[in-house]
Design a protein around this motif. Structure first.
Motif, PDB file in Angstrom:
ATOM      1  N   SER A  59     -49.483 -51.559 -64.588  1.00  0.00           N
ATOM      2  CA  SER A  59     -49.233 -50.523 -63.596  1.00  0.00           C
ATOM      3  C   SER A  59     -48.404 -51.025 -62.422  1.00  0.00           C
ATOM      4  N   ASP A  60     -48.549 -52.303 -62.060  1.00  0.00           N
ATOM      5  CA  ASP A  60     -47.766 -52.830 -60.944  1.00  0.00           C
ATOM      6  C   ASP A  60     -46.281 -52.772 -61.262  1.00  0.00           C
ATOM      7  N   GLU A  61     -45.935 -53.069 -62.500  1.00  0.00           N
ATOM      8  CA  GLU A  61     -44.531 -53.010 -62.902  1.00  0.00           C
ATOM      9  C   GLU A  61     -44.037 -51.570 -62.953  1.00  0.00           C
ATOM     10  N   VAL A  62     -44.929 -50.648 -63.285  1.00  0.00           N
ATOM     11  CA  VAL A  62     -44.566 -49.228 -63.271  1.00  0.00           C
ATOM     12  C   VAL A  62     -44.136 -48.814 -61.865  1.00  0.00           C
ATOM     13  N   LEU A  63     -44.901 -49.243 -60.851  1.00  0.00           N
ATOM     14  CA  LEU A  63     -44.580 -48.885 -59.471  1.00  0.00           C
ATOM     15  C   LEU A  63     -43.269 -49.518 -59.024  1.00  0.00           C
ATOM     16  N   VAL A  64     -43.030 -50.748 -59.447  1.00  0.00           N
ATOM     17  CA  VAL A  64     -41.772 -51.414 -59.107  1.00  0.00           C
ATOM     18  C   VAL A  64     -40.596 -50.647 -59.714  1.00  0.00           C
ATOM     19  N   ASN A  65     -40.726 -50.285 -60.990  1.00  0.00           N
ATOM     20  CA  ASN A  65     -39.660 -49.536 -61.656  1.00  0.00           C
ATOM     21  C   ASN A  65     -39.456 -48.172 -61.004  1.00  0.00           C
ATOM     22  N   TRP A  66     -40.560 -47.559 -60.579  1.00  0.00           N
ATOM     23  CA  TRP A  66     -40.489 -46.247 -59.920  1.00  0.00           C
ATOM     24  C   TRP A  66     -39.580 -46.327 -58.692  1.00  0.00           C
ATOM     25  N   GLU A  67     -39.791 -47.343 -57.859  1.00  0.00           N
ATOM     26  CA  GLU A  67     -38.981 -47.486 -56.649  1.00  0.00           C
ATOM     27  C   GLU A  67     -37.526 -47.775 -56.988  1.00  0.00           C
ATOM     28  N   LYS A  68     -37.300 -48.550 -58.034  1.00  0.00           N
ATOM     29  CA  LYS A  68     -35.930 -48.869 -58.424  1.00  0.00           C
ATOM     30  C   LYS A  68     -35.201 -47.624 -58.919  1.00  0.00           C
ATOM     31  N   LEU A  69     -35.868 -46.833 -59.745  1.00  0.00           N
ATOM     32  CA  LEU A  69     -35.259 -45.604 -60.247  1.00  0.00           C
ATOM     33  C   LEU A  69     -35.032 -44.603 -59.124  1.00  0.00           C
ATOM     34  N   LYS A  70     -35.978 -44.554 -58.188  1.00  0.00           N
ATOM     35  CA  LYS A  70     -35.832 -43.655 -57.050  1.00  0.00           C
ATOM     36  C   LYS A  70     -34.604 -44.026 -56.232  1.00  0.00           C
ATOM     37  N   ALA A  71     -34.382 -45.326 -56.040  1.00  0.00           N
ATOM     38  CA  ALA A  71     -33.209 -45.778 -55.293  1.00  0.00           C
ATOM     39  C   ALA A  71     -31.925 -45.408 -56.029  1.00  0.00           C
ATOM     40  N   GLU A  72     -31.939 -45.527 -57.362  1.00  0.00           N
ATOM     41  CA  GLU A  72     -30.760 -45.161 -58.145  1.00  0.00           C
ATOM     42  C   GLU A  72     -30.469 -43.671 -58.029  1.00  0.00           C
ATOM     43  N   GLU A  73     -31.520 -42.858 -58.001  1.00  0.00           N
ATOM     44  CA  GLU A  73     -31.339 -41.414 -57.859  1.00  0.00           C
ATOM     45  C   GLU A  73     -30.666 -41.077 -56.537  1.00  0.00           C
ATOM     46  N   ASP A  74     -31.010 -41.833 -55.503  1.00  0.00           N
ATOM     47  CA  ASP A  74     -30.478 -41.570 -54.169  1.00  0.00           C
ATOM     48  C   ASP A  74     -29.129 -42.229 -53.935  1.00  0.00           C
ATOM     49  N   GLY A  75     -28.555 -42.824 -54.973  1.00  0.00           N
ATOM     50  CA  GLY A  75     -27.258 -43.450 -54.824  1.00  0.00           C
ATOM     51  C   GLY A  75     -27.313 -44.845 -54.249  1.00  0.00           C
ATOM     52  N   GLY A  76     -28.501 -45.420 -54.182  1.00  0.00           N
ATOM     53  CA  GLY A  76     -28.648 -46.775 -53.656  1.00  0.00           C
ATOM     54  C   GLY A  76     -28.853 -46.778 -52.160  1.00  0.00           C
ATOM     55  N   ARG A  77     -29.991 -47.288 -51.725  1.00  0.00           N
ATOM     56  CA  ARG A  77     -30.275 -47.348 -50.292  1.00  0.00           C
ATOM     57  C   ARG A  77     -29.807 -48.683 -49.719  1.00  0.00           C
ATOM     58  N   THR A  78     -29.572 -48.676 -48.416  1.00  0.00           N
ATOM     59  CA  THR A  78     -29.211 -49.917 -47.733  1.00  0.00           C
ATOM     60  C   THR A  78     -30.362 -50.445 -46.899  1.00  0.00           C
ATOM     61  N   GLY A  79     -31.333 -49.605 -46.574  1.00  0.00           N
ATOM     62  CA  GLY A  79     -32.474 -50.021 -45.766  1.00  0.00           C
ATOM     63  C   GLY A  79     -33.762 -49.937 -46.553  1.00  0.00           C
ATOM     64  N   VAL A  80     -34.582 -50.981 -46.469  1.00  0.00           N
ATOM     65  CA  VAL A  80     -35.809 -51.006 -47.250  1.00  0.00           C
ATOM     66  C   VAL A  80     -36.812 -49.975 -46.746  1.00  0.00           C
ATOM     67  N   ASP A  81     -36.643 -49.516 -45.497  1.00  0.00           N
ATOM     68  CA  ASP A  81     -37.537 -48.491 -44.962  1.00  0.00           C
ATOM     69  C   ASP A  81     -36.848 -47.139 -44.826  1.00  0.00           C
ATOM     70  N   GLU A  82     -35.643 -47.024 -45.360  1.00  0.00           N
ATOM     71  CA  GLU A  82     -34.887 -45.782 -45.247  1.00  0.00           C
ATOM     72  C   GLU A  82     -35.589 -44.643 -45.985  1.00  0.00           C
ATOM     73  N   GLY A  83     -35.781 -43.536 -45.284  1.00  0.00           N
ATOM     74  CA  GLY A  83     -36.389 -42.364 -45.902  1.00  0.00           C
ATOM     75  C   GLY A  83     -37.902 -42.394 -45.959  1.00  0.00           C
ATOM     76  N   ILE A  84     -38.524 -43.478 -45.514  1.00  0.00           N
ATOM     77  CA  ILE A  84     -39.985 -43.553 -45.485  1.00  0.00           C
ATOM     78  C   ILE A  84     -40.447 -43.042 -44.125  1.00  0.00           C
ATOM     79  N   PRO A  85     -41.215 -41.964 -44.079  1.00  0.00           N
ATOM     80  CA  PRO A  85     -41.580 -41.358 -42.791  1.00  0.00           C
ATOM     81  C   PRO A  85     -42.266 -42.345 -41.848  1.00  0.00           C
ATOM     82  N   ALA A  86     -41.787 -42.391 -40.620  1.00  0.00           N
ATOM     83  CA  ALA A  86     -42.405 -43.258 -39.618  1.00  0.00           C
ATOM     84  C   ALA A  86     -43.799 -42.767 -39.253  1.00  0.00           C
ATOM     85  N   SER A  87     -44.094 -41.500 -39.568  1.00  0.00           N
ATOM     86  CA  SER A  87     -45.398 -40.924 -39.235  1.00  0.00           C
ATOM     87  C   SER A  87     -46.493 -41.329 -40.213  1.00  0.00           C
ATOM     88  N   LEU A  88     -46.128 -41.989 -41.312  1.00  0.00           N
ATOM     89  CA  LEU A  88     -47.147 -42.458 -42.250  1.00  0.00           C
ATOM     90  C   LEU A  88     -48.075 -43.451 -41.557  1.00  0.00           C
TER      91      LEU A  88
END
Length: 354
Positions: free
Chosen positions: A212-241
């Motif tokens: 499952s840990d690898e599933v989560l890693v792949n999830w984030e990688k695929l999500k970044a690919e969908e968004d065209g590649g992020r430049t910030g590791v915290d980009e798009g993560i709500p600061a209110s979390l």
């Protein structure tokens, strides 16, 4: 579509082909809510969805994988792109045949959409008609926290009820958009289906994962690919979390990009280093930074152990509150003054209050 007891069918609130961009528009009203759908468990209907591949049919445990075993890189190297299922216009092409795994085949969900649409009609509920995405925002937050409280309390009945309240928020927001002719509940479901299929190539494609840990890693990688590649590791993560939840999400994303502790001992070693630095902090500002580092390193350890740090801390807080109440009772029974008693005596009493 939901069926009435006579065997007829009642229309959806939003009919297929009448979403945004169609002549009828998403705002076309459904017929008045008819009799409830049949409640018999034998009233399930088989899905008309087609499987991705023959070897993905339900009941097959021996799914075939391609000749290559694709694993995400764990370390600091840039991981290779994951092969993902080829999406068609209809994402349900990837879904296996078979009935909906529900006692009534999900029919009551369709009835819920109809009820929500009825409440928003011109002669519906004045309060429901006045609501907007913004006015409902606080209710979404409240319902989420009430669901979390029910989960933490292991109250199964409350979890069911709170899930219903949270589901109401989903259908409510979708109906508001549908009334404006922008999108509807089917568009929401379609987007979710596509996302789930794309981000689970180990189920709908040929990717193999170790756990499952690898599933989560792949999830984030695929999500970044969908968004065209992020430049910030915290980009798009709500600061209110909540901070712990945000730290875990940032770390998962970094892991998806190849930056990850390779083992539990490595993560624990990093935590020990941060604790040592905290012990030697010489100022309040320095201590604040070191405390932050300790918390961040603790989140990394939790992730490697498969523990959600936010849930773990909530559980500990609840446990401490109950234990403290027992501690206070014991202290009163034995005439111990909590404010003046030696620390060793208080610690012993607190241990007894487990």
């Amino acid at each position: 579509m939901a069926r009435d007891p006579s065997g007829g069918r009642t229309d959806h609130a939003i009919r297929p082909g009448q979403g945004p961009g169609t002549e009828a528009g998403a705002g076309e009203r459904l017929q008045r809510l008819g009799p409830a759908a049949g409640s018999s468990g034998s009233d399930r209907r088989g899905s008309e969805l087609r499987p991705l591949r023959p070897d993905h049919a339900p009941g097959r445990a021996d799914h075939q994988h391609g000749p290559e075993r694709h694993r995400s890189a764990v370390g600091f190297a840039e991981p290779a792109r994951l092969p993902v299922p080829v999406m068609t216009d209809d994402p349900t092409d990837h879904v296996p045949l078979g009935p909906v795994p529900s006692s009534r085949g999900g029919e009551r969900l369709l009835d819920l959409v109809k009820v929500q649409a009825r409440l928003r009609e011109p002669d519906g509920c004045p309060w429901d008609r006045e609501q907007t995405h913004r006015t409902l925002a606080r209710h979404l937050l409240e319902e989420t926290h009430e669901l979390l409280a029910a989960i933490d309390a292991d109250d199964d009945g409350a979890v069911r009820d709170e899930l219903g309240d949270l589901l109401l928020q989903v259908t409510f927001h979708a109906q508001i958009a549908a009334d404006d002719g922008r999108w509807d509940i089917d568009d929401v479901a379609d987007g979710l289906i596509r996302k789930l299929i794309h981000r689970h190539p180990h189920v709908f494609g040929d990717v193999d994962v170790a756990g499952s840990d690898e599933v989560l890693v792949n999830w984030e990688k695929l999500k970044a690919e969908e968004d065209g590649g992020r430049t910030g590791v915290d980009e798009g993560i709500p600061a209110s979390l909540p901070a712990l939840a945000r730290a875990a999400k940032v770390q998962r994303r970094a892991a998806g990009w190849g930056f990850e502790w390779r083992s539990i001992p490595s993560a624990i070693g990093a935590l020990r280093e941060e604790l040592d630095e905290l012990e030697h902090a010489t100022s309040t500002d320095g201590a604040e930074g070191e405390v932050g580092d300790v918390l961040f390193a603790t989140v990394a350890v939790a992730r490697k152990l498969g523990v959600d740090p936010e849930s773990a801390l909530r559980r500990t807080i609840a446990g401490f509150a109950g234990r403290y109440e027992r501690f206070v009772v014991l202290a009163a029974e034995r005439g111990v003054d909590v404010e003046t008693a030696p620390e060793d005596e208080l610690r012993a009493l607190f241990r007894e209050a487990r």
